[in-house]
Design a protein around this motif. Structure first.
Motif, PDB file in Angstrom:
ATOM      1  N   VAL A 157     -11.517  18.845  74.440  1.00 14.94           N
ATOM      2  CA  VAL A 157     -12.112  17.580  74.852  1.00 14.94           C
ATOM      3  C   VAL A 157     -13.345  17.907  75.689  1.00 14.94           C
ATOM      4  N   LEU A 158     -14.503  17.504  75.219  1.00 17.21           N
ATOM      5  CA  LEU A 158     -15.762  17.747  75.939  1.00 17.21           C
ATOM      6  C   LEU A 158     -16.138  16.528  76.769  1.00 17.21           C
ATOM      7  N   GLY A 159     -17.051  16.739  77.720  1.00 15.88           N
ATOM      8  CA  GLY A 159     -17.518  15.642  78.544  1.00 15.88           C
ATOM      9  C   GLY A 159     -18.374  14.680  77.735  1.00 15.88           C
ATOM     10  N   THR A 160     -18.290  13.413  78.061  1.00 22.23           N
ATOM     11  CA  THR A 160     -19.065  12.405  77.321  1.00 22.23           C
ATOM     12  C   THR A 160     -20.550  12.450  77.682  1.00 22.23           C
ATOM     13  N   ALA A 161     -20.854  12.980  78.828  1.00 24.27           N
ATOM     14  CA  ALA A 161     -22.248  13.109  79.271  1.00 24.27           C
ATOM     15  C   ALA A 161     -22.547  14.591  79.513  1.00 24.27           C
ATOM     16  N   PRO A 162     -23.816  14.970  79.564  1.00 26.29           N
ATOM     17  CA  PRO A 162     -24.141  16.375  79.830  1.00 26.29           C
ATOM     18  C   PRO A 162     -23.538  16.830  81.167  1.00 26.29           C
ATOM     19  N   LEU A 163     -22.935  18.017  81.159  1.00 31.53           N
ATOM     20  CA  LEU A 163     -22.339  18.612  82.362  1.00 31.53           C
ATOM     21  C   LEU A 163     -23.251  19.763  82.802  1.00 31.53           C
ATOM     22  N   THR A 164     -24.265  19.410  83.575  1.00 36.74           N
ATOM     23  CA  THR A 164     -25.301  20.386  83.936  1.00 36.74           C
ATOM     24  C   THR A 164     -24.854  21.227  85.129  1.00 36.74           C
ATOM     25  N   VAL A 165     -24.912  22.543  84.958  1.00 34.00           N
ATOM     26  CA  VAL A 165     -24.609  23.480  86.044  1.00 34.00           C
ATOM     27  C   VAL A 165     -25.719  24.534  86.096  1.00 34.00           C
ATOM     28  N   MET A 166     -25.796  25.218  87.228  1.00 38.82           N
ATOM     29  CA  MET A 166     -26.743  26.319  87.383  1.00 38.82           C
ATOM     30  C   MET A 166     -25.964  27.621  87.258  1.00 38.82           C
ATOM     31  N   GLY A 167     -26.283  28.426  86.222  1.00 36.28           N
ATOM     32  CA  GLY A 167     -25.539  29.662  86.058  1.00 36.28           C
ATOM     33  C   GLY A 167     -26.003  30.457  84.867  1.00 36.28           C
TER      34      GLY A 167
END
Length: 453
Positions: A334-344
């Motif tokens: 199950v993926l997130g419905t919106a972008p899941l932005t992280v720094m990495g």
């Protein structure tokens, strides 16, 4: 550029303000010398004028006494000029033409002023008294004057003497400060010599008496030595563990390689070949994990960039799905419905996720039937949860599970997967948690959420 020595720095810091003070004192001493010279010479003029006035009264204008002439000729090292007129302006004695004041002078008190005499600046004293000379009674005017240059020369001599004395004191003080600083820095030199004599293997704390001003530096250095000692011991332990872990696969590969030429039965030979490939694969995986763990511990140059975590999770799970389905496991993503932005770093995060999924596959047990992966987010964090319904990890064994080369039970793993996950999360300012669940194991990876532009 070479840094200035501490000794010279202290010398300049101490001596510079003293030098400035000495200049100010020299200027003040010169002003005082000039004022003193004015007062002394003015008193000399007054003494000469009083002596001349007395002699004129006593001798009725005939002559000056030898004592008065001595005062006039030897007053302050400079020549004195005088002029005396009696009642009615009659010339009595002295030089013919005295310097005249530009403004009227007082009659009852001696009057000082500056004037020109034969092209030179003069300091003049004029004193008017009522006297009787012979049969005449009236104002007697005594004028005494002296060159201004004589006064200034006397003031300069006083100032130069004071300057010479101050220069000698500053030179002596500079020597005292120079050698005093050297003596004061002797404990630092002794500390340097003691550290220089240490062997490279001696990382014990420095235990030497030092001044309070450098005790903080020594304490910081001791903390650094302790940290270096701990780091070296951890590195040595890692190398020892890695050598031990690599020895078994290497021995298995060697044994299989030596046995394979002697196997004639095709079925048995194929079996040995599969075992040899599995042993080589395990050895390669172990080497790869060892390099990853070491790189995470000591390499700070990993490139970081903002990216959508959904894409990494989707790529890893698409690759892993074939393994899960081949083992008759239900695999759910199950993926997130919106972008899941992280720094990495996407590669490192993908490696951490693969390790958790591989651990579930290897250690979940025969009763495990499903693995679920979910990506989600809240206001501050982005999370990836990985849950299976297998054997599970007892709460008392959580610390052991994250320890390098540790296994809760004998199996195919290397004991490095969760240690790598923990290092990856630490590099990304995140955390990995083992979430209590009724059945199986559930890991949660939490990352700080990167603000979307």
């Amino acid at each position: 550029m070479k840094a200035i020595s501490l000794r010279l720095r202290l010398f300049l810091v101490i001596l510079s303000p003293l030098f400035l003070v000495s200049i100010l004192l020299g200027w003040w001493r010169f002003e005082v010398a000039q004022d003193t010279s004015e007062q002394l010479f003015d008193r000399t003029l007054l003494s000469a004028a009083l002596a001349i006035s007395r002699d004129v009264a006593i001798s009725e204008g005939d002559a000056l006494s030898p004592a008065t002439r001595q005062v006039i000729s030897d007053a302050g090292g400079g020549e004195l000029f005088y002029h005396v007129t009696g009642p009615g302006g009659i010339y009595v004695t002295g030089y013919a033409y005295p310097p005249r004041p530009e403004t009227p002078v007082a009659r009852d008190l001696p009057s000082y002023y500056f004037a020109k005499y034969r092209g030179e600046d003069m300091r003049v004293l004029r004193m008017i008294e009522n006297r009787t000379i012979g049969t005449l009674t009236g104002d007697t005017v005594v004028t005494v004057w002296q060159r201004v240059n004589d006064r200034r020369a006397f003031a300069r001599a006083l100032a130069f003497r004071a300057a010479a004395l101050m220069a000698a004191l500053m030179a002596a003080l500079a020597l005292i400060i120079w050698f005093g600083v050297q003596i004061g820095l002797r404990p630092l030199n002794d500390l340097q010599a003691a550290i220089r004599q240490r062997s490279p293997d001696d990382l014990s704390p420095i235990r030497r008496p030092v001044p309070n001003e450098v005790s903080g530096i020594v304490a910081t250095l001791n903390r650094l030595l302790v940290q270096v000692q701990v780091s070296i011991e951890a590195h040595q332990a890692f190398i020892s563990d890695a050598a031990h872990q690599l020895r078994n696969p290497a021995a298995a590969i060697l044994a299989l390689a030596e046995t394979l030429p002697q196997v004639q039965d095709p079925a048995e030979r194929a079996k040995c070949e599969r075992q040899l490939a599995d042993a080589a694969r395990k050895s390669a995986r172990l080497s790869e994990q060892l390099l990853s763990l070491e790189r995470l511990r000591y390499d700070d140059s990993t490139a970081m960039e903002p990216f959508d975590l959904n894409s990494v999770v989707e790529d890893v799970c698409r690759t892993f799905a074939a393994k899960a389905l081949s083992g008759n496991l239900e695999f759910d993503l199950v993926l997130g419905t919106a972008p899941l932005t992280v720094m990495g770093n996407p590669v490192l995060i993908g490696e951490a996720l693969i390790n958790i999924l591989d651990n579930a596959l290897k250690h979940g047990g025969g009763a495990m039937s499903a693995i679920k992966v979910r990506a989600s987010a809240n206001d501050d964090s982005v999370m990836i949860s990985i849950q299976d319904d297998g054997t599970g990890i007892p709460p008392s064994k959580v610390g052991t599970a994250f320890r390098r080369f540790s296994q809760l039970q004998h199996g195919e793993g290397t004991g490095l997967g969760l240690a790598i996950v923990e290092q990856v999360m630490a590099r990304h300012a995140g955390r990995v948690d083992l979430v209590p669940t009724e059945k199986g194991t559930k890991f949660c990876l939490s990352f700080p959420r990167h603000p979307q532009v």
